[in-house]
Motif scaffolding. Structure first.
Motif, PDB file in Angstrom:
ATOM      1  N   SER A  35      16.650  14.144  17.338  1.00  0.00           N
ATOM      2  CA  SER A  35      18.165  15.561  17.629  1.00  0.00           C
ATOM      3  C   SER A  35      17.917  15.145  16.468  1.00  0.00           C
ATOM      4  O   SER A  35      18.497  14.419  15.421  1.00  0.00           O
ATOM      5  CB  SER A  35      18.677  15.188  19.033  1.00  0.00           C
ATOM      6  OG  SER A  35      19.180  14.119  18.580  1.00  0.00           O
ATOM      7  N   SER A  36      18.905  16.428  15.727  1.00  0.00           N
ATOM      8  CA  SER A  36      20.359  16.800  14.884  1.00  0.00           C
ATOM      9  C   SER A  36      21.356  15.096  14.936  1.00  0.00           C
ATOM     10  O   SER A  36      21.854  14.279  13.344  1.00  0.00           O
ATOM     11  CB  SER A  36      20.778  17.290  14.593  1.00  0.00           C
ATOM     12  OG  SER A  36      21.509  18.123  15.633  1.00  0.00           O
ATOM     13  N   ASP A  37      21.773  14.758  16.517  1.00  0.00           N
ATOM     14  CA  ASP A  37      22.558  14.739  16.151  1.00  0.00           C
ATOM     15  C   ASP A  37      21.950  12.563  15.846  1.00  0.00           C
ATOM     16  O   ASP A  37      22.528  11.728  16.011  1.00  0.00           O
ATOM     17  CB  ASP A  37      23.168  14.307  18.114  1.00  0.00           C
ATOM     18  CG  ASP A  37      24.080  15.696  18.228  1.00  0.00           C
ATOM     19  OD1 ASP A  37      24.691  15.917  17.516  1.00  0.00           O
ATOM     20  OD2 ASP A  37      23.983  15.588  19.237  1.00  0.00           O
ATOM     21  N   ALA A  38      21.436  12.388  16.896  1.00  0.00           N
ATOM     22  CA  ALA A  38      20.310  11.037  16.571  1.00  0.00           C
ATOM     23  C   ALA A  38      20.094  10.894  14.514  1.00  0.00           C
ATOM     24  O   ALA A  38      20.628   9.227  14.473  1.00  0.00           O
ATOM     25  CB  ALA A  38      19.019  10.480  16.720  1.00  0.00           C
ATOM     26  N   LYS A  39      19.394  11.631  14.303  1.00  0.00           N
ATOM     27  CA  LYS A  39      19.447  11.663  12.703  1.00  0.00           C
ATOM     28  C   LYS A  39      21.279  11.007  12.198  1.00  0.00           C
ATOM     29  O   LYS A  39      21.566  10.382  11.349  1.00  0.00           O
ATOM     30  CB  LYS A  39      18.916  12.963  12.247  1.00  0.00           C
ATOM     31  CG  LYS A  39      17.922  13.059  12.510  1.00  0.00           C
ATOM     32  CD  LYS A  39      17.242  14.532  12.017  1.00  0.00           C
ATOM     33  CE  LYS A  39      15.829  14.888  12.198  1.00  0.00           C
ATOM     34  NZ  LYS A  39      16.122  16.396  11.518  1.00  0.00           N
ATOM     35  N   HIS A  40      22.302  12.023  12.404  1.00  0.00           N
ATOM     36  CA  HIS A  40      23.220  12.006  11.890  1.00  0.00           C
ATOM     37  C   HIS A  40      23.986  11.085  12.271  1.00  0.00           C
ATOM     38  O   HIS A  40      24.358   9.553  11.338  1.00  0.00           O
ATOM     39  CB  HIS A  40      24.399  13.070  12.414  1.00  0.00           C
ATOM     40  CG  HIS A  40      25.890  13.013  12.133  1.00  0.00           C
ATOM     41  ND1 HIS A  40      26.879  12.784  12.465  1.00  0.00           N
ATOM     42  CD2 HIS A  40      25.947  13.348  10.707  1.00  0.00           C
ATOM     43  CE1 HIS A  40      27.695  12.287  12.126  1.00  0.00           C
ATOM     44  NE2 HIS A  40      27.526  12.504  10.793  1.00  0.00           N
ATOM     45  N   GLU A  41      23.552   9.694  13.481  1.00  0.00           N
ATOM     46  CA  GLU A  41      23.862   8.204  13.953  1.00  0.00           C
ATOM     47  C   GLU A  41      23.502   6.973  13.020  1.00  0.00           C
ATOM     48  O   GLU A  41      24.339   6.379  13.002  1.00  0.00           O
ATOM     49  CB  GLU A  41      23.834   9.039  15.882  1.00  0.00           C
ATOM     50  CG  GLU A  41      24.982   8.924  16.377  1.00  0.00           C
ATOM     51  CD  GLU A  41      24.754   9.343  17.890  1.00  0.00           C
ATOM     52  OE1 GLU A  41      23.724   8.319  18.116  1.00  0.00           O
ATOM     53  OE2 GLU A  41      25.456  10.173  18.277  1.00  0.00           O
TER      54      GLU A  41
END
Length: 95
Positions: A35-41
Motif C-alpha cells: 500500500s502507499s502507506d506501507a511504501k511511505h513508512e
C-alpha cells in the motif's frame, strides 16, 4: 568552510541506493503490492536508518527486512484493548 556534506543532504548516489533497497524489498516498482502507506513508512524508516549511520545497501536492506522483529521483542506490559476498557467503565457505572 567544511568539506563534509550537511547531514540533511543525501547525494544522488545514495538516493539511488535507497531506491534500490526499496525495490529489492518490494516497496518500489511497477507491480508492487504494498500500500502507499506501507511504501511511505518504509521510505521514512530507511531515511532514518541512513541518517543514523547505516550507509551500505546490505545494512539498510537487513534493517528494513527485520524492522518488525525489534518490536516483537519489546516486553512492555500489555494494555487491554479500548473496547474492554469502555465495557469495564460502563459496568462500573460510567455513562
Amino acid at each position: 568552510m567544511s568539506s563534509n556534506p550537511s547531514p540533511e543532504y543525501i547525494d544522488p548516489v545514495n538516493i539511488a541506493m535507497l531506491r534500490d533497497v526499496l525495490r529489492t524489498a518490494g516497496f518500489r516498482g511497477v507491480a508492487v503490492e504494498a500500500s502507499s502507506d506501507a511504501k511511505h513508512e518504509a521510505l521514512v524508516f530507511l531515511n532514518s536508518e541512513f541518517r543514523n549511520g547505516k550507509r551500505t545497501r546490505e545494512a539498510l536492506l537487513f534493517a528494513l527486512e527485520h524492522r518488525d522483529s525489534g518490536l516483537a521483542s519489546d516486553r512492555r506490559p500489555e494494555t487491554p484493548p479500548k473496547n474492554e476498557a469502555i465495557d469495564r467503565w460502563q459496568d462500573e457505572g460510567g455513562r
